[in-house]
Design an enzyme around this catalytic site. Structure first.
Site, PDB file in Angstrom:
ATOM      1  N   SER B 127       0.838  -1.201   0.000  1.00  0.00           N
ATOM      2  CA  SER B 127       0.000   0.000   0.000  1.00  0.00           C
ATOM      3  C   SER B 127       0.870   1.246   0.000  1.00  0.00           C
ATOM      4  CB  SER B 127      -0.854  -0.030   1.274  1.00  0.00           C
ATOM      5  OG  SER B 127      -1.367   1.248   1.570  1.00  0.00           O
ATOM      6  N   TYR B 151      -0.462  -0.028  10.297  1.00  0.00           N
ATOM      7  CA  TYR B 151      -0.757  -0.725   9.033  1.00  0.00           C
ATOM      8  C   TYR B 151       0.373  -0.514   8.025  1.00  0.00           C
ATOM      9  CZ  TYR B 151      -3.200  -1.548   4.561  1.00  0.00           C
ATOM     10  OH  TYR B 151      -3.550  -1.972   3.315  1.00  0.00           O
ATOM     11  N   LYS B 155       2.841  -3.385   6.490  1.00  0.00           N
ATOM     12  CA  LYS B 155       2.989  -3.629   5.045  1.00  0.00           C
ATOM     13  C   LYS B 155       4.463  -3.500   4.639  1.00  0.00           C
ATOM     14  CE  LYS B 155      -1.134  -4.583   3.412  1.00  0.00           C
ATOM     15  NZ  LYS B 155      -1.386  -5.904   2.807  1.00  0.00           N
TER      16      LYS B 155
END
Lengths: 329, 329
Positions: B127, B151, B155
């Site tokens: 992402s 997050y 990632k």
């Protein structure tokens, strides 16, 4: 202040413990307690009047970190690691110590803080191994992570964990990417980087040394004394000034092997230089070609980290700190 | 060919499964078996003549990955994740799924390969959340990882694991950093990024939508159709050309909210635009200010990844794929 050093039996850890023990202070505060931990029991530094606790254990075991952190050290230096060559040969062991061990330590601090407020300073030693070729001649502060070894990947992951746990307020983390430490004291070893130290340390003691690469090879160095200075400064620095980007390229000294040899000549004369035997090893040459050569460590310099001024200084530091000021075998 | 999609109940996973099922091929090979996995049982795509296996489970449990991989899929799409907001609220859950789940999957493949040769293609969706402000107006392919969410950190760690496991030869990994998917089908949700889709999707169906930020806000978008195209291309691409740096910024479309609205006007007229209600929300404005706005995805373009040509196209894709070609409520 209570200081914990994890990896205190290693060369840099031992020197850091000695530095803290001799000054008996860190960040302007008296150090009353020093906990030294490693996979083998570290040696207590001489002359420290405070309490010294010696521990040994496997940081891949979460219980070990929980126990270490239950003593609520104010400053934690995390230097423990499986080195590059071994992490490459033993994939599981490298990940267990370098990734899981680091995460267990960080989680132990987080969980300790859930019992009662606790927010220690955590200094994490990373490495220029987070960068792998190709890269620019001078690697800047915003160059991306491109490890070409499992060790480098594990250190890069540790950096990301450190930054995220710090951002969440679990501890005051700061990571420093150490250049190759030169001159490493001790015996020649089989590390591919060993020759950078060997070609200086051995002649300074009247011993022969093997140079396996061309004199044009350029690399990024720091003396053990300055490396300890980086760690101490990282423990003392105002983290507001560092911001959320908590990992810094340290200011090393970029030098070619030829420049190292000329510095040796200036400090120790032609007789020392004559002890370097050229024995080209293409395999080592190829490994070294993938390593960083030079950096522009602008952020670390602006934040007050101080590297070595010259290779002459690096050699003199070795003569002072390891040879009692005496050159020659 | 046996294809495994982990996270197949999500919007992109579902569309990917439908794409593979309808073409019945991937990388020029017939797909005989499709295993669809998620935390809830995914829906089997219509019209596929091959075998479909539906699974559900928790990828934080290593046994789940071991079982999934024991079927020896040739291509593994790993799309499963705890999303940004939830990973920020539930630290343990985010790390358990996004870090441990990913690592368990990678280790399951590594261990499967120790029994008998096995080297599947692994496509990992990362992402643009691996980047946090400040950054240049256009983020280049060599910009460093600066997540400002757990997050994003998870990632980024997944990316490093993917690259290291690939380098060691355990699988053929490739990671793609998806732009924000727009227009997301479905109902408006509370995600801070939701308005980018809401202000188009709702008026296209004759419904009001709220715009909480200024029209000058710029962001990086991809249509669901192109996102599926990225995943398919990543499964097909020659990895020799990609080299060791296995994670790529995908070619999105950089547009301001004002440009989105003008595209809506061109495709659906003033009546649609009039359904956008301006209701400034400073908190959303502040969150969005930390997000990437634009990229220079030179590597992905050179490697043949194709993004959307215009926002008009992004809107038309939604009208075709979600509204059966019909605009208006």
């Amino acid at each position: 202040m209570h200081v914990l050093i994890i990896g205190a039996a290693g060369m840099v850890g031992r020197k850091l413990a000695e530095s803290i023990a001799s000054g008996e202070s860190l960040a302007g505060q008296p150090v009353e307690k020093l906990t030294l931990m490693d996979v083998i029991p570290p040696t207590a530094p001489a002359g420290f009047t405070g309490e010294v606790v010696i521990k040994s254990g496997d940081i891949a075991d979460p219980a070990v970190s929980t126990e270490l952190v239950s003593g609520r050290p104010d400053t934690v230096f995390h230097l423990a690691a499986i080195v590059s060559g071994e992490a490459e040969l033993d994939f599981d062991k490298g990940y267990a110590i370098n990734l899981d061990g680091t995460r267990h330590l960080f989680d132990a601090i987080r969980h300790e803080g859930q019992n009662a407020p606790y927010k220690p300073r955590v200094v994490f030693t990373s490495s220029i191994a987070v960068f792998g070729a190709p890269f620019p001649d001078k690697i800047g502060d915003e160059f991306f992570l491109t490890p070409r070894t499992s060790y480098g990947a594990q250190k890069a992951i540790g950096e990301l964990l450190l930054a995220d746990y710090s951002r969440k307020g679990f501890f005051e983390g700061i990571g420093i990417r150490l250049p190759t430490v030169c001159i490493r004291p001790g015996k020649p070893n089989k590390a591919a980087s060993g020759f950078f130290s060997n070609i200086l340390r051995e002649p300074l003691s009247g011993q022969e040394a093997v140079l396996p690469v061309d004199e044009s090879v350029r690399h990024w160095h720091v003396s053990p004394r300055r490396a300890v200075g980086f760690l101490r400064h990282a423990a003392e620095i105002d983290l507001e000034a560092v911001g959320l980007r908590r990992v810094l390229n340290m200011p090393g000294l970029s030098a070619t092997v030829g420049e190292q040899i000329e510095a040796l000549r200036r400090v120790a004369g032609d007789r020392a230089v004559a002890l370097i035997r050229r024995e080209p090893d293409p395999m080592i040459g190829e490994i070294v070609a993938g390593w960083p050569r030079d950096f522009d460590p602008a952020r670390a310099l602006a934040l007050g980290f101080v590297g070595d001024a010259s290779f002459d200084e690096i050699i003199r530091i070795h003569v002072e700190d390891e040879l009692g000021g005496r050159i020659g075998g």
